[in-house]
Design a protein around this motif. Sequence first.
Motif, PDB file in Angstrom:
ATOM      1  N   LEU A 117       0.866  -1.185   0.000  1.00 18.38           N
ATOM      2  CA  LEU A 117       0.000   0.000   0.000  1.00 18.38           C
ATOM      3  C   LEU A 117       0.900   1.232   0.000  1.00 18.38           C
TER       4      LEU A 117
ATOM      5  N   ALA B  87       0.644   5.476   0.139  1.00 22.50           N
ATOM      6  CA  ALA B  87      -0.153   6.696   0.298  1.00 22.50           C
ATOM      7  C   ALA B  87       0.604   7.839  -0.359  1.00 22.50           C
TER       8      ALA B  87
ATOM      9  N   GLU C 123      -1.822  -1.127  -3.870  1.00 22.07           N
ATOM     10  CA  GLU C 123      -3.013  -0.305  -3.670  1.00 22.07           C
ATOM     11  C   GLU C 123      -2.559   1.116  -3.380  1.00 22.07           C
TER      12      GLU C 123
ATOM     13  N   VAL D  24      -3.495   5.051  -2.398  1.00 22.04           N
ATOM     14  CA  VAL D  24      -4.496   5.891  -1.737  1.00 22.04           C
ATOM     15  C   VAL D  24      -3.931   7.302  -1.622  1.00 22.04           C
TER      16      VAL D  24
ATOM     17  N   THR E 207      -9.043   9.772   7.869  1.00 18.72           N
ATOM     18  CA  THR E 207      -9.494   8.825   6.837  1.00 18.72           C
ATOM     19  C   THR E 207      -8.362   7.904   6.416  1.00 18.72           C
ATOM     20  N   LEU E 208      -7.182   8.466   6.206  1.00 20.84           N
ATOM     21  CA  LEU E 208      -6.041   7.649   5.792  1.00 20.84           C
ATOM     22  C   LEU E 208      -5.673   6.628   6.871  1.00 20.84           C
TER      23      LEU E 208
ATOM     24  N   ASN F 153      -7.489   5.208   9.092  1.00 21.63           N
ATOM     25  CA  ASN F 153      -8.475   4.117   9.109  1.00 21.63           C
ATOM     26  C   ASN F 153      -8.303   3.186   7.913  1.00 21.63           C
ATOM     27  N   LYS F 154      -8.010   3.753   6.736  1.00 23.55           N
ATOM     28  CA  LYS F 154      -7.783   2.925   5.547  1.00 23.55           C
ATOM     29  C   LYS F 154      -6.568   2.014   5.745  1.00 23.55           C
TER      30      LYS F 154
ATOM     31  N   ASP G  13      -7.366  -0.745   8.250  1.00 20.89           N
ATOM     32  CA  ASP G  13      -8.203  -1.779   7.632  1.00 20.89           C
ATOM     33  C   ASP G  13      -7.376  -2.668   6.712  1.00 20.89           C
ATOM     34  N   TRP G  14      -6.499  -2.052   5.942  1.00 20.26           N
ATOM     35  CA  TRP G  14      -5.696  -2.790   4.969  1.00 20.26           C
ATOM     36  C   TRP G  14      -4.721  -3.738   5.665  1.00 20.26           C
TER      37      TRP G  14
ATOM     38  N   THR H 252      -6.320  -7.034   7.321  1.00 20.03           N
ATOM     39  CA  THR H 252      -7.005  -8.007   6.471  1.00 20.03           C
ATOM     40  C   THR H 252      -6.576  -9.435   6.828  1.00 20.03           C
TER      41      THR H 252
END
Length: 631
Positions: free
Chosen positions: A192, A194, A217, A219, A239-240, A242-243, A246-247, A250
């Motif tokens: 991921l 950002a 991914e 973001v 927001t970031l 939390n993303k 969550d990622w 998993t």
Amino acid sequence: MKPVIFNGHSGWLHPADGNNGVVLCNPFGHEALWLHRAMRELTDRLVARGVPVLRFDYRGTGDSIDGQTLLRPSEWADEVLEAIAYLKSVTAVEQVSLAGFRLGATVAALAARRCDIKSIAMLAPVRSLRLFLREMNALQRIWLEGACVGQDEVTPPGARDFMGHRVSAEALETIGSLDLCDEPMLPAQRILIAHSGQPDGSRTLSAHYELNGAFVESVDFENYAQLLQTSWLSELPETLLNKVADWLSTDVEPCVHAPKATVDANPVLVTASAIEYPLQLRERGIFSVLCEPATRSPTDEPPPVLLIANTAATHHVGDGRFGVELSRALADRGFASLRVDARGLGDSHYAASGHPGQTVLDAIGADLSWAADWLIERGYRDIVVFGICSGAYTALQATRLNRARAVRGLVMVNPSAFVLPDGCTMQGAAERRLGSPRTYLRSLMRVEKWMEVMRGNARLGLALRTIWRHAAAHAQDLAAAWSGEKLCPPTDRSKVRALFQRLDATGVHVRLLFSAQDHSIGQFHLHFGMHGRLMEKLARAQASIVSNMDHEVLSRIARQNVTAVCEEVLRTTHLAAAANGKVTTVVRKRGGPPIEEYSPPADTSATKARSRIANRKSPLSPTSRRTKDSA
């Protein structure tokens, strides 16, 4: 969460029941301070999703062992591998992911190539070390130009200085040409990234990893600019975070294995000069680090102790790591210290709630006062409180609020204020910052300044308001004194002077230290008159301008000067208490005589530092380039 020590690293273990864990990799230097709260918040979100997390400091950074003389970022990837091994041993997780901001993301990528990593979250990663170092060099130059530390601030051969952090030039050369897009090996199959929106090459890095077969991914890193700024102004990217949480969580399932090792309930860090104990003072919700001399035996009386306040919202490590360096330098000279995170800041229990800029400064002072009482309960007697900028104000409030009169000394460096309204926050204090009227008057006498006003390049509003405010305060002070406070209530000036008189009468030794061009000198003039003439009436209070000192005390020379003053006050307060028969403690300098007989040799670093400090009773310079330019 639990403080941990492993392989000389200081860190935090955040337990959870999941079978997949995360190691967070710190960014570099001042960015590690600015992003500390974001790292803590991401950790809390991961733990809430069942993911155990390990945060830790590289050697030579944070609370970790000092290691070599200079920082070596080229070795940080190896230290990440040590952290992974430690997390696996104390949690029995089956897989580990890595995450990091800025240079921490780059370090994570380098470490991930050398071990089996489930996934990696790279938040605004540094793709090119060459560009990153260019940016750090530019920041250092800007700081040097604005700090006015003089020509004595010289970086030794083989070293590079970045905002108070001294790094090995050899280590930087080792990694200086690194570009993650030139690395063919993937850090993980699942990545991921950002993107900050800055021209940092992160989009190119995403394409590079995808081309090599990774699942990437991407973001957006919202609020990036609002996050990457000084701690009390920093805004979280909710927001970031939390993303990312969550990622990283998993496919997390409950762990079925027992850990191979247990976490030490009372971790201890041993250095060449000090022994440090990370402490969670749960009854107050405060985190602190107690630093004691390595030479102290269990049968010795507790030594004099320096209580170190937070500087604004910066956690207990301090700007440029000065809090840690000050503690360990004093331990080498026979003194203890307590680095404190007040509630709402750093690693304290309630640090995750509320914006740090809205923290009430008097509440921090109350926490410091409580910490002084805590030290008294454990046998310490000679307590000196120390603070820089807003930390100087909260140190003053701690001394004022302490009912047990446990505080015997106070060291204030560039205090942001001497008096503030009840309930004033960090944000409110910053908005109240005042200039020096004498500086403005001198500026208004310059023809070129009036030409700037006529051209519209300068305004008179701030200068006139400051001069009027000081004149009105002086008139009110005279009216209150003449009428016995019948015509006018007590002014802020009279309140401040009365407070310092009370501290002086109760035996508190006070040292005020100022940078030559700091805005805080204007406040000092307001309360104690030009050149501080009213302070000369106090037997135990002294004010000085310290040469080569910047506001945050990032200068190496300034740090030696300030450390020397702290040592002097600790010795003075101890000797005064011993003379009054209040204590019988004898503190010994390692390999030296008792404190009562201590006289440093002429060539010691402390003596050299003292020689650079201006005469304690010399008039304070009213000149301030910053206020002059703003007139």
